[in-house]
Scaffold this active site. Structure first.
Site: not given
Ligand code: GLC
Ligand code: CA
Length: 564
Positions: A28, A30, A32, A36, A202, A256, A328-329
């Site tokens: 972060d 700034n 908040d 970012d 995606d 993906e 992130h999944d």
């Molecule tokens: C992909 C992304 C995931 C998202 C999904 C729907 O699997 O990696 O984070 O929730 O698609 O867009």
């Molecule tokens: Ca921020």
């Protein structure tokens, strides 16, 4: 910006090491409480020091955040939480100056329901140009959505149902409509002409649905309907159109492909239908579950090896692999495939196991310091739409504790906690109030502490990147797995000509004596990398034992041998 010349075209990705930034939790700038692009700007030297040569940004666009950026309301802008287009350009330019490429997340299976296209489409009307931008029906079919209830939602304005394979706030675009495909091409051009180097695309294998949208069959409608939209009938035609635009710029495309088999992936990666430079497979993410969050089962090294080898052998010299253990999944890999107890050992062993496969490694923020899953005490503390819905959708008769445990080990939120930079308040992520919980282990697990420790996971990642970089055997050599049935040890060879590298990783917290496959005992080998560097000193030449190699808990090593 001019179209890139031939020499600059996309082959750079094969020798790249990617770092994935889920910006909201990265840094972060700034105060908040939300990560970012100001924070990112200040951390680019850190990435450079890791040896990173390319960055993949998860969606940075304006979004109501029903699915944290994967519900986009404006494709050609930056979410105000993260900065603006000017700040993005600063990040892009600085990354380029530091020798790092930048790829964006392209989410075109669906938009946000707050996207102007959808707002218009809801109005219906024969002369409405947006009428067929989405998939509308008078009657829904039986599909389940992947994130939230049924895949259809009734819209009272239009008086019809719209399809959403993911959350309700993520209506699926109608890719059969040529106007929608033109919109996609415009989005590609917008970012490419700014100088972006490519896209991670995606759920790209979901964008073409089977005509008539037939009902799914089987005990779980999610799985039973997937074949009606996975690798659908027009997918390769549509992707060829997008590829042509990317070709103009030499842009890299990484698809993906949830649930894509290696055989169907080959169609995206090679031959006449080639549209992607790499695909993200989910195969090796199922070594502990059938589908994250639903059916958890104990980790099996053999399942992991089977999946990795399947892709290594099949793609071999015909296509190129993407290599990852976290994103992130998925929850944090030490908590899944390693051991929080043997944190450093298993974190480094996992790094060794995947960084030297044939393909391009991706490191997800925090993976390089061995961040682990957060344990929250109530479902109300979770924010991920899929976790919240899985909680009320599956195993609902189990006691609360068991249900929460399942979420803890499998939730996407487990890997979305703020990046742990140092031991100061909020892990140095923000000077404000962090938007999400910081993992309490940040005092021990953080970048600053690991910088100080020569044998930290962080410094081990650096060594892996360094060893791989410019090494023709590790970059381009053939892959061969050994001793597949061994449930504790993953051993493979990378070979080019007469030079071989052997990667040997123990996946158990018990010390073991590993009987090397036939033909190894008695040969000399040079230690190239070891996660027990006092025991096996890098640079040393050793005779491989005939009676078995003594491996400490989660010991991993890379040795070089001449083949005769
Ligand atoms: C992909 C992304 C995931 C998202 C999904 C729907 O699997 O990696 O984070 O929730 O698609 O867009
Ligand atoms: Ca921020």
């Amino acid at each position: 910006m001019a179209v890139k010349n031939e020499l600059e075209t996309r082959d750079w990705y094969k020798t790249a090491v990617f770092y994935q930034i889920w910006v909201r939790s990265f840094a972060d700038g700034n105060g908040d409480g939300i990560g970012d692009l100001y924070g990112v700007y200040d951390k680019l030297e850190y990435l450079k020091s890791l040896g990173i040569t390319a960055i993949w940004f998860n969606p940075l666009y304006p979004s109501p955040n029903a699915d944290f950026g994967y519900d986009i309301s404006d494709y050609c802008n930056i979410h105000p939480d993260y900065g603006d287009l000017e700040q993005f350009k600063k990040v892009l330019n600085k990354a380029h100056e530091l020798g790092m490429k930048v790829i964006m997340d392209l989410v075109i299976n669906h938009t946000s329901d707050e996207h102007p296209w959808f707002i218009e489409s809801r109005k219906g009307g024969d002369d409405n140009p947006y009428k067929d931008y989405y998939i509308w029906r008078d009657e829904p079919n039986n599909w389940d959505s992947i994130f939230e209830g049924k895949a259809w939602e009734y819209d009272s304005v239009r008086g019809q149902y719209y399809l959403h394979l993911f959350a309700k706030k993520q209506p699926d675009l109608n890719m059969d409509n040529p106007k929608v495909r033109e919109e996609v091409k415009n989005i590609l051009r917008f970012w490419l002409s700014m100088g972006v180097d490519g896209f991670r695309e995606d759920v790209i294998n979901f964008i073409s649905k089977r005509e008539g949208l037939p009902n799914g069959i089987g005990f779980l409608p999610i799985i039973g309907s997937m074949h009606h939209y996975k690798d659908g009938p027009h997918i390769h035609e549509y992707l060829a159109e997008f590829r042509a635009v990317c070709d103009e710029y030499g842009a890299v495309q990484i698809g993906e492909g949830p649930m894509t088999t290696v055989n169907s992936a080959m169609k995206y990666l090679s031959g006449d239908t080639k549209s992607m430079d790499m695909m993200f497979s989910f195969d090796h993410m199922m070594a502990d579950c059938l589908f994250t969050e639903y059916f958890h089962r104990p980790f099996s090294l053999i399942r992991l090896k089977t999946a990795l080898s399947r892709w290594q052998y099949k793609l071999a010299d015909k296509a190129w692999n993407s290599l990852y253990l976290e994103n992130h999944d998925h929850p944090r890999v030490i908590s899944r495939y390693g051991s929080e107890k043997y944190h450093r050992e298993s974190g480094t062993a996992l790094a060794t196991a995947y960084m030297f496969l044939r393909g391009t490694p991706f490191i997800y923020q925090g993976q390089e310091i061995g961040m682990t899953n957060i344990k929250l005490s109530s479902i109300d503390q979770y924010v991920d739409v899929s976790s919240k819905n899985n909680y009320i959708r599956y195993h609902v008769k189990d006691p609360v504790e068991a249900r929460l445990h399942r979420i803890h080990i499998s939730s996407r939120d487990s890997a979305r906690t703020p990046m742990q930079w140092d031991a100061s308040e909020n892990a140095g992520f923000t000077t404000g109030k962090p938007w999400f919980y910081v993992n309490p282990n940040y005092k021990a697990i953080n970048v600053a502490a690991e910088e100080e420790d020569e044998n930290s996971i962080l410094n081990y990642y650096r060594k892996c990147v360094e060893l791989r970089k410019e090494n023709q055997v590790l970059l381009f050599g053939d892959y061969k797995e050994y001793d597949h049935k061994n449930p504790f040890v993953y051993m493979y060879e990378r070979r080019k000509g007469k030079t071989s590298y052997f990667v040997i990783c123990s996946f158990t917290g018990e010390p073991i004596t590993y009987k090397l496959p036939r033909g190894f005992g008695g040969h000399t080998a040079k230690i190239m990398l070891s996660n027990y560097p006092k025991k096996r000193v890098p640079g040393e030449i050793r005779r491989m034992p005939e009676d078995g190699l003594k491996l400490a808990p989660y010991e991993a090593l890379v040795v070089k041998m001449k083949r005769v």
